[in-house]
Design an enzyme around this catalytic site. Structure first.
Site, PDB file in Angstrom:
ATOM      1  N   GLY A   1       0.844  -1.194   0.000  1.00  0.00           N
ATOM      2  CA  GLY A   1       0.000   0.000   0.000  1.00  0.00           C
ATOM      3  C   GLY A   1       0.879   1.244   0.000  1.00  0.00           C
ATOM      4  CB  VAL A   2       0.104   4.741   1.004  1.00  0.00           C
ATOM      5  CG1 VAL A   2       0.797   6.082   0.911  1.00  0.00           C
ATOM      6  CG2 VAL A   2      -1.221   4.773   0.270  1.00  0.00           C
TER       7      VAL A   2
ATOM      8  CB  VAL B   1       2.110 -13.105   5.679  1.00  0.00           C
ATOM      9  CG1 VAL B   1       3.178 -13.393   6.721  1.00  0.00           C
ATOM     10  CG2 VAL B   1       2.683 -12.231   4.569  1.00  0.00           C
TER      11      VAL B   1
ATOM     12  CB  VAL C   1      -1.139  -4.893   6.996  1.00  0.00           C
ATOM     13  CG1 VAL C   1      -0.105  -5.876   6.483  1.00  0.00           C
ATOM     14  CG2 VAL C   1      -1.126  -4.853   8.527  1.00  0.00           C
ATOM     15  N   GLY C   2      -1.789  -1.323   7.038  1.00  0.00           N
ATOM     16  CA  GLY C   2      -2.856  -0.368   7.323  1.00  0.00           C
ATOM     17  C   GLY C   2      -2.726   0.213   8.719  1.00  0.00           C
ATOM     18  NE  ARG C   3      -1.207   5.460  11.016  1.00  0.00           N
ATOM     19  CZ  ARG C   3      -0.226   5.375  11.924  1.00  0.00           C
ATOM     20  NH1 ARG C   3       0.844   4.624  11.664  1.00  0.00           N
ATOM     21  NH2 ARG C   3      -0.289   6.020  13.065  1.00  0.00           N
TER      22      ARG C   3
ATOM     23  CG  HIS D   1       5.985  25.699 -24.048  1.00  0.00           C
ATOM     24  ND1 HIS D   1       5.787  24.347 -24.021  1.00  0.00           N
ATOM     25  CD2 HIS D   1       7.062  25.941 -24.853  1.00  0.00           C
ATOM     26  CE1 HIS D   1       6.694  23.766 -24.786  1.00  0.00           C
ATOM     27  NE2 HIS D   1       7.479  24.697 -25.309  1.00  0.00           N
TER      28      HIS D   1
HETATM   29  P1  NAD Z   1      -2.823   0.876   3.012  1.00  0.00           P
HETATM   30  O1  NAD Z   1      -4.229   0.540   3.290  1.00  0.00           O
HETATM   31  O2  NAD Z   1      -2.493   1.947   2.052  1.00  0.00           O
HETATM   32  O3  NAD Z   1      -2.042  -0.436   2.494  1.00  0.00           O
HETATM   33  C1  NAD Z   1      -2.005  -1.631   3.207  1.00  0.00           C
HETATM   34  C2  NAD Z   1      -1.833  -2.766   2.214  1.00  0.00           C
HETATM   35  O4  NAD Z   1      -1.581  -3.950   2.945  1.00  0.00           O
HETATM   36  C3  NAD Z   1      -3.067  -3.009   1.369  1.00  0.00           C
HETATM   37  O5  NAD Z   1      -2.698  -3.076   0.018  1.00  0.00           O
HETATM   38  C4  NAD Z   1      -3.579  -4.358   1.885  1.00  0.00           C
HETATM   39  O6  NAD Z   1      -4.205  -5.132   0.884  1.00  0.00           O
HETATM   40  C5  NAD Z   1      -2.307  -5.028   2.357  1.00  0.00           C
HETATM   41  N1  NAD Z   1      -2.492  -6.030   3.388  1.00  0.00           N
HETATM   42  C6  NAD Z   1      -3.316  -5.970   4.460  1.00  0.00           C
HETATM   43  N2  NAD Z   1      -3.156  -7.094   5.221  1.00  0.00           N
HETATM   44  C7  NAD Z   1      -2.210  -7.853   4.611  1.00  0.00           C
HETATM   45  C8  NAD Z   1      -1.600  -9.103   4.900  1.00  0.00           C
HETATM   46  N3  NAD Z   1      -1.922  -9.791   5.991  1.00  0.00           N
HETATM   47  N4  NAD Z   1      -0.661  -9.574   4.050  1.00  0.00           N
HETATM   48  C9  NAD Z   1      -0.313  -8.882   2.942  1.00  0.00           C
HETATM   49  N5  NAD Z   1      -0.857  -7.701   2.619  1.00  0.00           N
HETATM   50  C10 NAD Z   1      -1.792  -7.175   3.445  1.00  0.00           C
HETATM   51  O7  NAD Z   1      -2.176   1.144   4.453  1.00  0.00           O
HETATM   52  P2  NAD Z   1      -0.747   1.693   4.819  1.00  0.00           P
HETATM   53  O8  NAD Z   1       0.131   1.712   3.640  1.00  0.00           O
HETATM   54  O9  NAD Z   1      -0.322   0.921   6.022  1.00  0.00           O
HETATM   55  O10 NAD Z   1      -1.078   3.178   5.234  1.00  0.00           O
HETATM   56  C11 NAD Z   1      -1.940   3.436   6.344  1.00  0.00           C
HETATM   57  C12 NAD Z   1      -2.646   4.742   6.201  1.00  0.00           C
HETATM   58  O11 NAD Z   1      -1.741   5.824   6.272  1.00  0.00           O
HETATM   59  C13 NAD Z   1      -3.392   4.840   4.901  1.00  0.00           C
HETATM   60  O12 NAD Z   1      -4.685   5.316   5.160  1.00  0.00           O
HETATM   61  C14 NAD Z   1      -2.613   5.828   4.130  1.00  0.00           C
HETATM   62  O13 NAD Z   1      -3.438   6.620   3.287  1.00  0.00           O
HETATM   63  C15 NAD Z   1      -1.958   6.689   5.187  1.00  0.00           C
HETATM   64  N6  NAD Z   1      -0.691   7.173   4.669  1.00  0.00           N
HETATM   65  C16 NAD Z   1      -0.718   8.116   3.693  1.00  0.00           C
HETATM   66  C17 NAD Z   1       0.453   8.539   3.128  1.00  0.00           C
HETATM   67  C18 NAD Z   1       0.414   9.569   2.051  1.00  0.00           C
HETATM   68  O14 NAD Z   1      -0.567  10.296   1.969  1.00  0.00           O
HETATM   69  N7  NAD Z   1       1.401   9.636   1.190  1.00  0.00           N
HETATM   70  C19 NAD Z   1       1.666   7.990   3.517  1.00  0.00           C
HETATM   71  C20 NAD Z   1       1.657   7.021   4.502  1.00  0.00           C
HETATM   72  C21 NAD Z   1       0.458   6.625   5.064  1.00  0.00           C
END
Ligand code: NAD
Length: 480
Positions: free
Chosen positions: A192-193, A247, A279-281, A453
């Site tokens: 993810g991000v 995993v 894996v997210g927050r 431009h």
């Molecule tokens: P995310 O939701 O972007 O990505 C998490 C990824 O992990 C997803 O693709 C999901 O499918 C995968 N995943 C989940 N469980 C899994 C598992 N057991 N095994 C393998 N893959 C798994 O979450 P993030 O990257 O942790 O970010 C968290 C939050 O912080 C998001 O809401 C994000 O928008 C925010 N954030 C934003 C920025 C930015 O704006 N640039 C930067 C960092 C974080």
């Protein structure tokens, strides 16, 4: 002793500290409580974004990009750098200085606005009281009473049973910003991000990066065409992205991590020097309130609020990562301003349709509004214009031609419904898209606008022209 304020804010991150400053600007006596301590044990403001999220990661993304450019791209420009070396400690020290400058800046802003900064863990009590414990312990803490309370405690990393954090070997996004040496092989759970941004940092510094992603499709939060281009680019850079990887568990063997996972090909094992769990927050609502307050949350810990961030308790608001919508600093900050102004009797609201998103990789990915697939699935008849950076003179001069700008407009009204981009400086270009959508622009409005431009921004102009089949600098067209 109970201290009285007009507004009490719990949380000093981008949502909470902005809310507190705006409340103070509007003449309210405001307190902001935060429990964050820096690695030296000092209380600091700024929350995750400033201390262990957006800011330190961007500092490292910038530094690692310079390193990679010096090694790989400078010669293309005729700039010969010689033997380029990495001083990781200096890079980390610089990142820490950037963080300290900004967190001290917020403390200075609090002082200037006469916001009272209270350090410790705050818990919401009934009847608009807040109890603050210096260490979150059981001892009776100090009491704050305020007519209005704004909950902005942010979010924390999700942990998974298959990969529990382990002393500097299996880490979350915070730990991944603190490595003292470049891991030779770096595993990341979650593409993810966070996984992509941190993966980019360490790949540029020399790690072989393996991303294990559970989903079958890559970056489902973005437009499919942009996600496809992103996957091609990241793979070409050497990131090993494995989809549909489930995993199963981790073992620590001789100071390395062995990750077991399953995909369509069967069971696999991958040994890495460090493993990042991304894996997210989840909302940071544990121990935020006592049950007697009867604050309404969903099963994920998200606080229930209306469109103006009012909770079910009169006078109690919630903003930022603990409420619905994307977990983005700028969205939380705008909610903070809205709530402060509504407490002051103004009618401020937020246009949630124009929240921009950015992924700070190279190429950068940015978007606002709906994706083409979401619009088509909803049965919306739309027209699409795409312009590749390969046809942009400025991108070519920059030596960075990967990516495109894509504009989606309503077929009947021509109103812009979404703008998506991947390429150089898209984190800055997206602001133009947000302004256009905030002002309800049509694609023709952009097509009739004059752009300087040579600039990367011209790609927006050309994409708008492409919606109507009349871009100038690409040949494939259905000219009217
Ligand atoms: P995310 O939701 O972007 O990505 C998490 C990824 O992990 C997803 O693709 C999901 O499918 C995968 N995943 C989940 N469980 C899994 C598992 N057991 N095994 C393998 N893959 C798994 O979450 P993030 O990257 O942790 O970010 C968290 C939050 O912080 C998001 O809401 C994000 O928008 C925010 N954030 C934003 C920025 C930015 O704006 N640039 C930067 C960092 C974080």
């Amino acid at each position: 002793m109970t201290r009285h304020f007009d507004v009490g804010v719990i949380g000093g991150g981008p949502a909470g500290y902005v809310a507190a400053i705006r409340c103070a600007q509007l003449g309210m006596n405001t307190a902001c409580v935060d429990q964050w301590r820096d690695p030296r044990g000092q209380s600091v403001l700024g929350g995750t974004c400033l201390n262990s999220g957006c800011i330190p990661s961007k500092a490292l993304l910038e530094s690692s990009e310079i390193y990679e450019e010096a090694r790989n791209s400078c010669a293309m420009h005729g700039v010969i750098c010689g033997d380029v070396k990495l001083d990781l400690k200096a890079m980390m020290d610089r990142k820490n200085r950037v963080v300290a400058t900004l967190t001290q800046g917020i403390a200075g802003l609090f002082k200037a606005h006469k916001v009272t900064w209270v350090t410790g863990h705050a818990r919401l009590l009934p009847r608009n009281h807040v109890e603050v414990h210096e260490s979150g312990g059981e001892a009776k803490g100090q009491l704050i009473e305020s007519e209005n309370i704004i909950l902005a405690p942010g979010s924390v990393s999700v942990e998974i049973g298959a990969a529990p954090l382990h002393e500097g070997l299996i880490v979350d996004s915070t730990g991944a910003l603190e490595f003292s040496e470049v891991p030779e092989r770096l595993g990341i759970i979650g593409a993810g991000v966070i996984g992509l941004e941190l993966g980019s940092v360490w790949r540029r510094l020399g790690s072989q990066v393996v991303l294990l992603e559970a989903q079958p499709e890559f970056l489902t939060i973005t437009d499919t065409q942009i996600a496809g281009e992103a996957l091609r680019q990241f793979t070409a850079q050497g990131m090993d992205i494995r989809m549909e990887a489930r995993v199963l568990g981790c073992r620590i063997i001789e100071n390395k991590v062995e990750v077991s996972y399953q995909d369509h090909g069967g069971d696999h094992r991958e040994t890495v020097d460090k493993l990042i769990v991304a894996v997210g927050r989840r909302p940071n609502t544990r121990d935020l309130f006592v049950p007697e307050t009867e604050l309404l949350l969903d099963e994920w810990g998200v606080i229930h609020v209306d469109e103006h961030c009012r909770t079910n308790i009169p006078g109690v608001y919630a903003i930022g990562d603990v409420v619905r919508g994307p977990m983005l600093a700028h969205k939380g900050s705008e909610e903070g301003v809205m709530v402060a102004e509504r407490i002051a009797g103004q009618q401020t609201s937020i246009n949630y349709d124009t929240v921009p998103s950015v992924i700070y990789t190279l190429p950068e990915i940015a978007w606002v509004g709906k994706s083409e697939q979401a619009l088509r699935a909803a049965g919306v008849n739309c027209r699409v214009g795409v312009f590749p950076f390969a046809a942009s003179g400025r991108a070519l001069a920059l030596g960075n031609t990967a990516g495109m700008v894509k504009i989606i407009a309503d077929a009947a009204t021509d109103r812009i419904l979404g703008m998506h981009m991947i390429g150089p400086h898209c984190s800055e270009l997206i602001a133009q898209a947000v302004i256009a959508m905030q002002l309800s622009a049509s694609s023709e409005d952009l097509a009739m606008t004059m752009f300087a431009h040579p600039t990367l921004s011209e790609a927006l102009h050309e994409a708008a022209l492409a919606v109507d089949g009349r871009p100038i600098h690409i040949a494939r067209t259905r000219r009217r």
